[in-house]
Write a protein that holds these residues in place. Structure first.
Motif, short mmCIF file in Angstrom:
data_model
loop_
_atom_site.label_atom_id
_atom_site.label_comp_id
_atom_site.label_asym_id
_atom_site.label_seq_id
_atom_site.Cartn_x
_atom_site.Cartn_y
_atom_site.Cartn_z
N TYR A 195 -19.82 -10.82 -22.14
CA TYR A 195 -19.71 -11.38 -20.79
C TYR A 195 -19.58 -12.89 -20.92
CZ TYR A 195 -20.73 -11.29 -15.69
OH TYR A 195 -20.67 -11.38 -14.31
N MET A 196 -18.41 -13.42 -20.62
CA MET A 196 -18.15 -14.85 -20.79
C MET A 196 -18.01 -15.54 -19.43
SD MET A 196 -15.11 -14.71 -23.59
CE MET A 196 -15.31 -16.42 -24.13
N PHE A 197 -18.07 -16.87 -19.47
CA PHE A 197 -17.90 -17.66 -18.24
C PHE A 197 -16.76 -18.65 -18.38
CE2 PHE A 197 -22.25 -16.18 -18.27
CZ PHE A 197 -22.41 -15.72 -16.98
N TYR A 198 -15.95 -18.72 -17.33
CA TYR A 198 -14.84 -19.67 -17.28
C TYR A 198 -15.37 -21.10 -17.51
CZ TYR A 198 -10.88 -22.28 -15.25
OH TYR A 198 -9.84 -23.16 -15.03
N GLU A 199 -16.50 -21.40 -16.92
CA GLU A 199 -17.06 -22.76 -17.01
C GLU A 199 -17.38 -23.13 -18.47
OE1 GLU A 199 -18.15 -20.37 -14.79
OE2 GLU A 199 -17.00 -21.23 -13.13
N ASP A 200 -17.87 -22.15 -19.24
CA ASP A 200 -18.15 -22.41 -20.65
C ASP A 200 -16.86 -22.68 -21.42
OD1 ASP A 200 -20.77 -21.89 -20.01
OD2 ASP A 200 -20.79 -19.89 -20.90
N LEU A 201 -15.81 -21.93 -21.06
CA LEU A 201 -14.52 -22.13 -21.72
C LEU A 201 -13.98 -23.53 -21.46
CD1 LEU A 201 -12.82 -18.69 -21.08
CD2 LEU A 201 -12.72 -19.90 -23.26
N VAL A 202 -14.15 -24.02 -20.24
CA VAL A 202 -13.68 -25.36 -19.92
C VAL A 202 -14.53 -26.40 -20.65
CG1 VAL A 202 -13.43 -27.09 -18.07
CG2 VAL A 202 -12.75 -24.71 -17.66
#
Ligand code: A3P
Length: 298
Positions: A195-202
């Motif tokens: 489960y990943m988060f867009y915010e972490d990717l940015v």
């Protein structure tokens, strides 16, 4: 891909308790009975949460070096089939047909289905799943601009109209709240789900690429990971015809480009103070039992 003109925008209807349009239910028997494989990787998101970004990262991790023509002639949406989509006769093949015809393995497959509608063979085969979630406010803004420019989506109306329907779960693929919570709950019992988060990717793309590698059991070198991290930055993907969706006729980039802003916090330039207060109130209610936490700024 045919250049026929699309008919008028599709209407939303209730499908097993989820708001849907016919492009994603016309092929339902085939979707429901889709045969997943143990090495399949399902990329799952609520629409506009970073699907294309993670699809491209995974495509580069698996196939970036061994098939140069894949990177220069095949748009990301044919490399990573959209499982439930059926835009016949505009796209000649449905998502399940594209997936069944994929020559490479593992197959990377994309879906926006809420967890309860995912074909059961994925669970039976214990396939790996990468879920990407994005904070509700930015997700709503991105979805609004997408629906404005994509004639294959229902009319968004103006921003306030859109926001109210988003809150009510009356957008394609249903409620954002149900989606992120349903998948979060699944993660508690299904260990092959990241489960990943867009915010972490940015915030730190390289860190998330490394995280993906460890989840997938890949021993990609540091140099290779750095190269991929660079190649998947927003500006690079926006310039890249194979990842920017410029090859799809139903989208009008004069209204809004697919690769629009790629930011965390763009909601601040859309929500009025009143809308923000209303949204925060609804959010508190709908997420009161949720343990998943989102960041609306970084
Ligand atoms: P915005 O509309 O906020 O710009 P999806 O692929 O699920 O449809 O999500 C699309 C959203 O992800 C768009 O958000 C798009 O710009 C953003 N996106 C795609 N690639 C990105 C990248 N490399 N970096 C940051 N955002 C990206």
């Amino acid at each position: 891909l045919s250049s026929m003109k699309l008919p008028s925008r599709p209407e939303l209807f209730d499908f097993e308790g989820v708001s849907m349009i016919h492009y994603f239910t016309d092929n339902w028997e085939k979707v429901k009975n889709f045969q997943a494989r143990p090495d399949d990787i399902l990329i799952s998101t609520y629409a506009k949460a970073g699907t294309t970004w993670v699809s491209y990262i995974l495509d580069l991790l698996y196939f970036g070096n061994d098939a140069p023509e894949r990177q220069t002639s095949q748009p990301i949406y044919t490399r990573v089939p959209f499982l439930e989509s059926c835009f016949k006769p505009y796209f000649l093949l449905s998502g399940t047909e594209l997936a069944d015809n994929l020559p490479t393995s593992p197959r990377l497959i994309k879906t926006h289905l809420p967890v309860q509608l995912v074909p059961k063979s994925f669970w039976e085969q214990n396939s790996r799943i990468v879920y990407v979630a994005r904070n509700a406010k930015d997700n709503a803004v991105s979805y609004f601009h997408f629906d404005r420019m994509n004639m294959g989506e229902p009319e968004p109306g103006d921003w306030n109209t859109f926001l109210q329907t988003f809150i009510e779960g009356k957008r394609v693929f249903g409620s954002w709240f149900d989606h992120v919570n349903g998948w979060w709950e699944k993660k508690q019992t299904y260990s092959n789900l990241l489960y990943m988060f867009y915010e972490d990717l940015v915030e730190d793309t390289g860190h998330e690429v490394a995280h993906l590698c460890s989840f997938l059991g890949l021993s990609t070198s540091v140099e290779e990971r750095e190269k991929i991290t660079k190649g998947v930055q927003f500006d690079a993907m926006k310039q890249n015809k194979m990842t920017n969706y410029s090859t799809i006729p139903v989208m009008d980039f004069k209204i809004s480009p697919f690769m629009r802003k790629g930011k965390v916090g763009d909601w601040k330039s859309h929500f009025t103070v009143a809308q923000n207060e209303q949204f925060d109130e609804v959010y508190k209610q709908k997420m009161k039992n949720a343990t998943v936490k989102f960041r609306t700024e970084i």
